[in-house]
Design an enzyme around this catalytic site. Structure first.
Site, short mmCIF file in Angstrom:
data_model
loop_
_atom_site.label_atom_id
_atom_site.label_comp_id
_atom_site.label_asym_id
_atom_site.label_seq_id
_atom_site.Cartn_x
_atom_site.Cartn_y
_atom_site.Cartn_z
N ASP A 1 0.84 -1.19 0.00
CA ASP A 1 0.00 0.00 0.00
C ASP A 1 0.89 1.25 0.00
OD1 ASP A 1 -2.93 1.02 0.58
OD2 ASP A 1 -1.60 2.19 1.85
N ILE A 2 0.63 2.18 -0.94
CA ILE A 2 1.41 3.41 -1.00
C ILE A 2 1.05 4.29 0.20
CG2 ILE A 2 1.98 5.45 -2.36
CD1 ILE A 2 1.14 3.90 -4.85
N ASN B 1 -2.22 12.68 -3.84
CA ASN B 1 -3.16 13.15 -4.85
C ASN B 1 -3.59 14.59 -4.57
OD1 ASN B 1 -3.45 11.21 -6.81
ND2 ASN B 1 -5.12 10.14 -5.81
N HIS C 1 -4.29 14.32 -9.56
CA HIS C 1 -4.56 12.93 -9.90
C HIS C 1 -3.70 12.40 -11.05
CE1 HIS C 1 -8.09 13.74 -7.42
NE2 HIS C 1 -8.15 12.44 -7.24
N ASP D 1 -1.59 9.08 -10.79
CA ASP D 1 -1.57 7.95 -11.73
C ASP D 1 -0.14 7.56 -12.08
OD1 ASP D 1 -4.51 8.88 -13.69
OD2 ASP D 1 -4.29 7.91 -11.75
N GLU E 1 5.05 -16.37 -10.85
CA GLU E 1 4.72 -15.24 -9.99
C GLU E 1 3.98 -14.18 -10.78
OE1 GLU E 1 8.42 -13.90 -8.43
OE2 GLU E 1 8.65 -15.60 -7.06
N GLU F 1 -4.62 2.26 -4.59
CA GLU F 1 -3.16 2.34 -4.45
C GLU F 1 -2.58 1.07 -3.84
OE1 GLU F 1 -4.89 4.39 -0.73
OE2 GLU F 1 -5.41 4.08 -2.82
#
Length: 362
Positions: free
Chosen positions: A233-234, A241, A246, A250, A269, A277
């Site tokens: 997770d960022i 943002n 935005h 992206d 994998e 995100e």
């Protein structure tokens, strides 16, 4: 207290529901953002959750007639243009219900046994899975109609040929049919591939992730080898943002996706965009130590990119939090078990300061 939320929401019964406000503070006056709050609540409760804004969608609320931020802004902009063009203020309509729409989350409708057919007409439903044939019905119809017309034309011409030319014509006909069949097969394969790809990042999407994880779990139940699921997770992406826009958001998501894809070492994998995100990496037949080392390598690769993030509490650059589940699959192990274990590890990484890797084994 923030720490008391899991216990409080887990004790709610089937007649209860939760309504989330936009901003919250606990008894110690600690601010709880809507993202952090709803992630914690969804994790520990099964009762329906509601909210008043569309940014709660895809994070845990069922839905309803909620305020759409984009629609609200568009309505306000329209009124502002009327005023700027000289329209008297008394002539501008007062809009009491112009920024709300019926919007629902398919995952949480099904989770709470809500019949979709009973929803208001023209309701917006996100995360609703599309069937392959429904999505590409018109394309397939055109292909089959074209093929049917081609066959009719070939048959008509064949009847006009003299008997002395039939052998040669039949050979050419077979060649054309074979060529058309190959093209149709290639077109179908391309359509199938596109249905599995996330449009923004060009990595696999959630649909394909669910399919692969289900198959890998079956394989590992038979082989009894460890299966690793990594969820990333960022950190503070909402702030990113809000700060950079935005389009930059992206680009940030695409950068993280490319790094994760580069860290896929084996053909078995896959990396997928899990949602928003969040990203997921499936690593079959991977040990606990190897999983931890590779997760740390990914985290450091993101840090080495030094993508500016002035709104982060962790420093000046973009970072990620990682949760790793190392699952020794048994006959009773489910998809929910391994995702839940990875979610627990990710929550621990985020709750202990973010920009960290946490590994959990069953």
């Amino acid at each position: 207290m923030l720490k008391d939320i899991p216990k409080l929401v887990s004790e709610l019964n089937e007649n209860d529901l939760i309504y989330i406000l936009t901003f919250n503070r606990d008894s110690d006056n600690n601010f709880i953002s809507y993202t952090e709050g709803i992630e914690m609540i969804v994790k520990y409760t099964n009762v329906p959750i509601y909210g008043s804004w569309d940014f709660y969608l895809n994070k845990g609320i069922v839905g309803g007639k909620i305020t759409a931020g984009f629609l609200q802004g568009a309505t306000a902009a329209k009124q502002a243009l009327q005023f700027l063009k000289g329209e008297p203020i008394d002539n501008i309509d007062i809009i009491l219900d112009g920024a709300s729409e019926y919007m629902f989350d398919y995952h949480f409708l099904t989770r709470n046994n809500v019949n979709i057919n009973e929803l208001p007409k023209d309701s917006i439903i996100i995360n609703r899975p599309e069937k392959f044939l429904e999505k590409y019905q018109s394309v397939l119809l055109n292909i089959f109609v074209s093929l049917f017309i081609l066959v009719l034309a070939i048959l008509y011409k064949a009847k006009q040929k003299e008997s002395s030319m039939r052998a040669n014509y039949t050979q050419r006909l077979e060649s054309k049919v074979k060529e058309r069949t190959i093209k149709l097969k290639e077109a179908n394969q391309k359509l199938e591939w596109l249905s599995n790809i996330d449009g923004l990042t060009q990595i696999f999407n959630r649909r394909y992730f669910d399919t692969v994880l289900s198959q890998e779990l079956l394989n590992h139940q038979k082989s009894k080898e460890t299966l690793v699921l990594m969820i990333c997770d960022i950190d503070y992406f909402k702030r990113y943002n809000d700060t950079y826009g935005h389009l930059a958001g992206d680009d940030c998501i695409k950068m993280v996706a490319s790094i994760l894809k580069a860290h896929c070492k084996k053909n078995t994998e896959i990396v997928a965009r899990y949602g928003g995100e969040e990203f997921a990496l499936i690593m079959p037949k991977t040990s606990h130590n190897e999983a931890k080392e590779r997760a740390e390598a990914i985290r450091l690769s993101i840090a080495d990119k030094a993508l500016p993030h002035q709104s982060s509490d962790l420093g000046d650059f973009v970072s990620i939090s990682i949760g790793v589940a190392v699952m020794n699959a048994t006959k009773t192990t489910t998809i929910e078990n391994i995702i839940g274990l990875a979610d627990e590890a990710l929550y621990k990484s985020k709750n202990s300061g973010r920009n960290k890797t946490t590994v959990k084994s069953n």
